[in-house]
Design a protein around this motif. Structure first.
Motif, mmCIF file in Angstrom:
data_model
loop_
_atom_site.group_PDB
_atom_site.id
_atom_site.type_symbol
_atom_site.label_atom_id
_atom_site.label_comp_id
_atom_site.label_asym_id
_atom_site.label_seq_id
_atom_site.Cartn_x
_atom_site.Cartn_y
_atom_site.Cartn_z
ATOM 1 N N ALA A 1 0.813 -1.219 0.000
ATOM 2 C CA ALA A 1 0.000 0.000 0.000
ATOM 3 C C ALA A 1 0.848 1.271 0.000
ATOM 4 C CB ALA A 1 -0.926 -0.003 1.214
ATOM 5 N N GLY A 2 2.173 1.132 -0.049
ATOM 6 C CA GLY A 2 3.045 2.297 -0.067
ATOM 7 C C GLY A 2 3.148 3.015 1.261
ATOM 8 N N ARG A 3 2.917 2.296 2.366
ATOM 9 C CA ARG A 3 2.954 2.930 3.694
ATOM 10 C C ARG A 3 4.358 2.962 4.298
ATOM 11 N NH1 ARG A 3 -1.625 5.722 3.931
ATOM 12 N NH2 ARG A 3 -1.842 5.570 6.201
ATOM 13 N N GLU A 4 5.338 2.403 3.611
ATOM 14 C CA GLU A 4 6.761 2.491 3.965
ATOM 15 C C GLU A 4 7.080 2.009 5.382
ATOM 16 O OE1 GLU A 4 7.261 6.781 2.884
ATOM 17 O OE2 GLU A 4 8.791 5.964 1.546
ATOM 18 N N PRO A 5 6.742 0.783 5.735
ATOM 19 C CA PRO A 5 7.124 0.285 7.057
ATOM 20 C C PRO A 5 8.640 0.114 7.157
ATOM 21 C CG PRO A 5 6.316 -1.523 5.723
ATOM 22 C CD PRO A 5 6.055 -0.256 4.936
ATOM 23 N N LEU A 6 9.171 0.285 8.364
ATOM 24 C CA LEU A 6 10.585 0.076 8.642
ATOM 25 C C LEU A 6 10.719 -1.062 9.644
ATOM 26 C CD1 LEU A 6 13.646 0.932 8.781
ATOM 27 C CD2 LEU A 6 12.974 2.441 10.663
ATOM 28 N N VAL A 7 11.610 -2.014 9.353
ATOM 29 C CA VAL A 7 11.904 -3.096 10.290
ATOM 30 C C VAL A 7 13.288 -2.852 10.876
ATOM 31 C CG1 VAL A 7 12.324 -5.573 10.570
ATOM 32 C CG2 VAL A 7 10.462 -4.775 9.088
ATOM 33 N N VAL A 8 13.382 -2.812 12.198
ATOM 34 C CA VAL A 8 14.663 -2.760 12.885
ATOM 35 C C VAL A 8 14.863 -4.093 13.593
ATOM 36 C CG1 VAL A 8 16.065 -1.621 14.642
ATOM 37 C CG2 VAL A 8 14.527 -0.266 13.202
ATOM 38 N N THR A 9 15.955 -4.787 13.261
ATOM 39 C CA THR A 9 16.280 -6.070 13.868
ATOM 40 C C THR A 9 17.412 -5.836 14.862
ATOM 41 O OG1 THR A 9 15.737 -7.135 11.757
ATOM 42 C CG2 THR A 9 16.851 -8.474 13.412
ATOM 43 N N LEU A 10 17.231 -6.271 16.096
ATOM 44 C CA LEU A 10 18.179 -5.927 17.156
ATOM 45 C C LEU A 10 19.430 -6.795 17.153
ATOM 46 C CD1 LEU A 10 15.791 -5.173 20.154
ATOM 47 C CD2 LEU A 10 16.395 -3.757 18.182
ATOM 48 N N THR A 11 19.300 -8.071 16.815
ATOM 49 C CA THR A 11 20.452 -8.975 16.792
ATOM 50 C C THR A 11 20.390 -9.820 15.524
ATOM 51 O OG1 THR A 11 19.566 -11.021 17.780
ATOM 52 C CG2 THR A 11 20.083 -9.213 19.293
ATOM 53 N N ARG A 12 21.433 -10.613 15.327
ATOM 54 C CA ARG A 12 21.486 -11.485 14.149
ATOM 55 C C ARG A 12 21.147 -12.935 14.488
ATOM 56 N NH1 ARG A 12 23.970 -7.039 13.967
ATOM 57 N NH2 ARG A 12 24.542 -5.948 12.041
ATOM 58 N N GLY A 13 20.693 -13.174 15.717
ATOM 59 C CA GLY A 13 20.267 -14.522 16.104
ATOM 60 C C GLY A 13 21.394 -15.518 16.209
ATOM 61 N N GLU A 14 22.559 -15.053 16.682
ATOM 62 C CA GLU A 14 23.744 -15.920 16.749
ATOM 63 C C GLU A 14 23.567 -17.152 17.634
ATOM 64 O OE1 GLU A 14 25.246 -11.611 16.388
ATOM 65 O OE2 GLU A 14 23.619 -12.687 17.412
ATOM 66 N N ARG A 15 22.682 -17.053 18.627
ATOM 67 C CA ARG A 15 22.535 -18.141 19.607
ATOM 68 C C ARG A 15 21.386 -19.084 19.270
ATOM 69 N NH1 ARG A 15 24.580 -16.794 24.692
ATOM 70 N NH2 ARG A 15 24.052 -18.950 25.233
ATOM 71 N N GLY A 16 20.775 -18.895 18.124
ATOM 72 C CA GLY A 16 19.618 -19.714 17.792
ATOM 73 C C GLY A 16 19.962 -21.167 17.524
#
Length: 262
Positions: free
Chosen positions: A39-54
């Motif tokens: 819809a062109g609402r331009e959401p932004l995703v901020v990811t805090l870590t890279r999941g190293e311990r998964g």
């Protein structure tokens, strides 16, 4: 409940989604992200870590568990998933535009977790000095503030105060996301994990209201994005099978609760 993304989050644009690890954004908010993007609402995703311990799903990628190769692989999975969802605006916390002005880029590491007798997750006993929850909280807070300010965020979305299921990185995400929302006088929406309660009157002490999104038109894109996370889950029919064997329905509804400052 509506399928019109222009009405979601009270009509806010550039909603910032704050997630702890790669895959969280798709599992809990993938349909909403796909709809807002289309819809062109331009959401932004901020990811805090890279999941190293998964943990890693048994199979051809199992050798990545506990190695330095897991983080870059999960980054690649995240890039693929966001492309499937149509999300063009993404940042890792600690890297511009999600880094406080004047500071060198940094990496916040996955804090890890341990399962508790209650069935919830709890803190790991061996979190590293670079873990998200070990680094002084003011640093990650200032980085997220910079991201929201740079993006011109109209609202912020993250987990509830229990982090959804207790993971310490999720709890930390809630705390700094809500603090930034209060500081910038932005609406803060928490992810509702129990979809069955979305039609019930809200009983929270802050008088929050719940908004349910019908994401059925974008469910196919969410499923394709989920399949990008081969280290973390498998998709079987209309269910996610997590790395620990837990099954979760892929719901055509995603819900969020507006929390008032406090």
């Amino acid at each position: 409940m509506t399928t019109d993304p222009a009405q979601w989050f009270s009509g806010a644009t550039r909603v910032m989604f704050v997630h702890a690890h790669p895959d969280d954004e798709t599992i809990t908010t993938g349909g909403t992200l796909a709809a807002l993007s289309e819809a062109g609402r331009e959401p932004l995703v901020v990811t805090l870590t890279r999941g190293e311990r998964g943990e890693v799903v048994d199979g051809p990628l199992a050798h990545l568990a506990g190695t330095d190769g897991l983080a870059p692989h999960r980054q690649a999975e995240l890039s693929a998933a966001l492309a499937m969802l149509g999300v063009e605006r993404h940042a890792f916390l600690g890297v511009a535009p999600a880094r406080a002005e004047g500071l060198q880029p940094t990496i916040y590491e996955d804090s890890g977790m341990e399962w508790l007798a209650s069935g919830q997750a709890g803190p790991s006993a061996d979190a590293t000095v670079d873990a998200l929850t070990v680094v002084p909280a003011v640093e990650s807070l200032n980085d997220l503030f910079a991201a929201a300010n740079e993006a011109g965020a109209g609202a912020i979305v993250s987990y509830d105060d229990g982090g959804g299921y207790g993971h310490p990185d999720h709890v930390h995400a809630h705390r700094i996301a809500r603090a930034v929302a209060i500081a910038l006088d932005l609406p803060f929406w928490e992810i509702v994990t129990d979809i069955d309660t979305v039609d019930e009157p809200d009983t929270g002490t802050d008088g929050g209201t719940t908004e349910a999104h019908d994401v059925a038109p974008w469910l196919g894109r969410k499923v394709v994005a989920l399949r990008a996370y081969a280290t973390q889950l498998t998709v079987e029919g209309d269910e996610i099978v997590h790395v620990g064997g837990q099954r979760q329905a892929i719901s055509p509804v995603e819900a969020f609760r507006l929390r008032h400052p406090g």
